[in-house]
Scaffold this motif. Structure first.
Motif, PDB file in Angstrom:
ATOM      1  N   ALA A  75      33.850  92.805  68.267  1.00 23.58           N
ATOM      2  CA  ALA A  75      34.506  93.047  69.564  1.00 23.58           C
ATOM      3  C   ALA A  75      33.900  92.220  70.689  1.00 23.58           C
ATOM      4  O   ALA A  75      34.494  92.107  71.766  1.00 23.58           O
ATOM      5  N   LYS A  76      32.747  91.630  70.447  1.00 21.07           N
ATOM      6  CA  LYS A  76      32.119  90.795  71.470  1.00 21.07           C
ATOM      7  C   LYS A  76      32.819  89.450  71.645  1.00 21.07           C
ATOM      8  O   LYS A  76      32.582  88.744  72.625  1.00 21.07           O
ATOM      9  N   TYR A  77      33.648  89.079  70.680  1.00 19.82           N
ATOM     10  CA  TYR A  77      34.255  87.752  70.680  1.00 19.82           C
ATOM     11  C   TYR A  77      35.775  87.845  70.773  1.00 19.82           C
ATOM     12  O   TYR A  77      36.368  88.843  70.347  1.00 19.82           O
ATOM     13  N   PRO A  78      36.429  86.804  71.306  1.00 23.15           N
ATOM     14  CA  PRO A  78      37.897  86.772  71.270  1.00 23.15           C
ATOM     15  C   PRO A  78      38.378  86.864  69.824  1.00 23.15           C
ATOM     16  O   PRO A  78      37.676  86.437  68.893  1.00 23.15           O
ATOM     17  N   ALA A  79      39.565  87.413  69.643  1.00 22.38           N
ATOM     18  CA  ALA A  79      40.073  87.639  68.285  1.00 22.38           C
ATOM     19  C   ALA A  79      40.077  86.368  67.451  1.00 22.38           C
ATOM     20  O   ALA A  79      39.767  86.396  66.252  1.00 22.38           O
ATOM     21  N   GLU A  80      40.397  85.229  68.091  1.00 16.95           N
ATOM     22  CA  GLU A  80      40.449  83.975  67.340  1.00 16.95           C
ATOM     23  C   GLU A  80      39.065  83.397  67.076  1.00 16.95           C
ATOM     24  O   GLU A  80      38.924  82.401  66.363  1.00 16.95           O
ATOM     25  N   ARG A  81      38.020  84.043  67.642  1.00 21.51           N
ATOM     26  CA  ARG A  81      36.647  83.563  67.451  1.00 21.51           C
ATOM     27  C   ARG A  81      35.763  84.608  66.758  1.00 21.51           C
ATOM     28  O   ARG A  81      34.546  84.547  66.843  1.00 21.51           O
ATOM     29  N   LYS A  82      36.383  85.550  66.063  1.00 18.03           N
ATOM     30  CA  LYS A  82      35.572  86.618  65.485  1.00 18.03           C
ATOM     31  C   LYS A  82      34.627  86.135  64.386  1.00 18.03           C
ATOM     32  O   LYS A  82      33.652  86.812  64.063  1.00 18.03           O
ATOM     33  N   ALA A  92      33.304  89.948  51.049  1.00 21.00           N
ATOM     34  CA  ALA A  92      33.779  91.019  51.930  1.00 21.00           C
ATOM     35  C   ALA A  92      33.640  90.620  53.394  1.00 21.00           C
ATOM     36  O   ALA A  92      34.512  90.920  54.224  1.00 21.00           O
ATOM     37  N   ILE A  93      32.552  89.938  53.727  1.00 23.44           N
ATOM     38  CA  ILE A  93      32.356  89.463  55.101  1.00 23.44           C
ATOM     39  C   ILE A  93      33.424  88.435  55.447  1.00 23.44           C
ATOM     40  O   ILE A  93      33.977  88.436  56.549  1.00 23.44           O
ATOM     41  N   GLY A  94      33.703  87.544  54.512  1.00 25.69           N
ATOM     42  CA  GLY A  94      34.752  86.553  54.744  1.00 25.69           C
ATOM     43  C   GLY A  94      36.097  87.206  55.018  1.00 25.69           C
ATOM     44  O   GLY A  94      36.832  86.799  55.932  1.00 25.69           O
ATOM     45  N   GLU A  95      36.438  88.243  54.235  1.00 23.00           N
ATOM     46  CA  GLU A  95      37.700  88.938  54.446  1.00 23.00           C
ATOM     47  C   GLU A  95      37.715  89.645  55.799  1.00 23.00           C
ATOM     48  O   GLU A  95      38.726  89.638  56.513  1.00 23.00           O
ATOM     49  N   LEU A  96      36.591  90.246  56.162  1.00 19.01           N
ATOM     50  CA  LEU A  96      36.502  90.964  57.431  1.00 19.01           C
ATOM     51  C   LEU A  96      36.690  90.026  58.618  1.00 19.01           C
ATOM     52  O   LEU A  96      37.335  90.380  59.618  1.00 19.01           O
ATOM     53  N   LEU A  97      36.142  88.819  58.513  1.00 17.58           N
ATOM     54  CA  LEU A  97      36.160  87.879  59.629  1.00 17.58           C
ATOM     55  C   LEU A  97      37.256  86.828  59.526  1.00 17.58           C
ATOM     56  O   LEU A  97      37.357  85.959  60.397  1.00 17.58           O
ATOM     57  N   GLY A  98      38.054  86.872  58.480  1.00 17.47           N
ATOM     58  CA  GLY A  98      39.092  85.869  58.304  1.00 17.47           C
ATOM     59  C   GLY A  98      38.524  84.489  58.057  1.00 17.47           C
ATOM     60  O   GLY A  98      39.096  83.482  58.484  1.00 17.47           O
ATOM     61  N   MET A  99      37.399  84.426  57.326  1.00 18.36           N
ATOM     62  CA  MET A  99      36.727  83.163  57.031  1.00 18.36           C
ATOM     63  C   MET A  99      36.824  82.847  55.547  1.00 18.36           C
ATOM     64  O   MET A  99      36.734  83.763  54.720  1.00 18.36           O
ATOM     65  N   PRO A 100      36.942  81.584  55.179  1.00 18.70           N
ATOM     66  CA  PRO A 100      36.827  81.226  53.766  1.00 18.70           C
ATOM     67  C   PRO A 100      35.454  81.630  53.227  1.00 18.70           C
ATOM     68  O   PRO A 100      34.441  81.525  53.935  1.00 18.70           O
ATOM     69  N   PHE A 101      35.440  82.088  52.004  1.00 16.53           N
ATOM     70  CA  PHE A 101      34.182  82.502  51.361  1.00 16.53           C
ATOM     71  C   PHE A 101      33.104  81.424  51.490  1.00 16.53           C
ATOM     72  O   PHE A 101      31.956  81.702  51.796  1.00 16.53           O
ATOM     73  N   ILE A 102      33.488  80.151  51.291  1.00 21.23           N
ATOM     74  CA  ILE A 102      32.502  79.073  51.297  1.00 21.23           C
ATOM     75  C   ILE A 102      31.842  78.926  52.662  1.00 21.23           C
ATOM     76  O   ILE A 102      30.674  78.538  52.753  1.00 21.23           O
ATOM     77  N   ARG A 103      32.552  79.246  53.754  1.00 19.73           N
ATOM     78  CA  ARG A 103      31.977  79.135  55.090  1.00 19.73           C
ATOM     79  C   ARG A 103      30.896  80.201  55.292  1.00 19.73           C
ATOM     80  O   ARG A 103      29.858  79.930  55.890  1.00 19.73           O
TER      81      ARG A 103
END
Length: 220
Positions: A29-36, A61-72
């Motif tokens: 919640a500290k970041y804009p939605a597109e920067r989570k 699971a962290i990748g899914e939560l943050l909308g990030m590729p697993f590799i990132r």
């Protein structure tokens, strides 16, 4: 320092605890939605505090939560040495500083104690209670040699008191962190050697200022 890699054996799954998920949401919640994705480091840390280490299912699971590729997420986890990518000791994770000031003051001897009492570095002990490793500068050079054990600094160490600290953890005790020679913070061993006259800094020798310098109006 060896490159950190994911452990060969991984748990079948990972789930955020209720407390971890609440804290993760607070960070997001500290970041804009597109920067989570900016919350990836604190959330990796929360997961490590929950599990003791960061597994592959946790990274996914962290990748899914943050909308990030697993590799990132994996790139971040492998870049920072504070993230443990395989199980570590349940009693103590001992990170001995091996940078120049600590090395000059006996870090090798501390590591020899760890190897003797625990086993090879970056390897979980046979009883599953200890892991130790050599790390780069932890920023307590004035109190060398030192080690970070779990979340705390143990400073001005000798082979003898390092051995005692390990024995205390093995016995279920919680050794007090800090200097082993009684110094506070990074003050000189034995106490301060300069500014020992309190009047130099307590204000008692101050004289009232009758007129501030350069306070006259500038002529037109």
């Amino acid at each position: 320092m060896s490159v950190r890699r994911l452990a060969k054996e991984q748990p079948a799954s990972f789930a955020f605890s209720k407390a971890t998920k609440q804290k993760a949401d607070w960070w997001i919640a500290k970041y804009p939605a597109e920067r989570k994705a900016s919350a990836v480091i604190p959330i990796l840390w929360l997961v490590q505090k929950q599990e003791g280490w960061v597994s592959e299912p946790a990274i996914r699971a962290i990748g899914e939560l943050l909308g990030m590729p697993f590799i990132r997420v994996l790139e971040v986890a492998t870049f920072y040495t504070m993230f443990m990518l395989e199980p570590v000791g349940s009693a103590a994770l001992i990170q001995v500083c091996g940078t120049t000031p600590c090395m000059l003051r006996g870090a090798n001897e501390l590591m020899a104690v760890c190897k003797s009492k625990i086993g090879p570095k970056q390897t979980l002990s046979a009883d599953g209670r200890f892991t130790w490793e050599e790390v780069e500068c932890l920023g307590a050079c004035a109190n060398a040699p030192m080690a970070m054990i779990n979340d705390y600094y143990f400073e001005d160490l000798t082979p003898e008191n390092m051995a005692q600290i390990i024995d205390d953890f093995a016995a279920g005790k919680m050794p007090k962190p800090g200097s082993r020679v009684g110094r506070a913070s990074s003050e000189p061993e034995g106490g301060a050697l300069t500014l020992t006259d309190p009047t130099l800094y307590d204000g008692s020798a101050a004289k009232p200022i009758e007129k501030l310098p350069n306070s006259d109006p500038v002529p037109a």
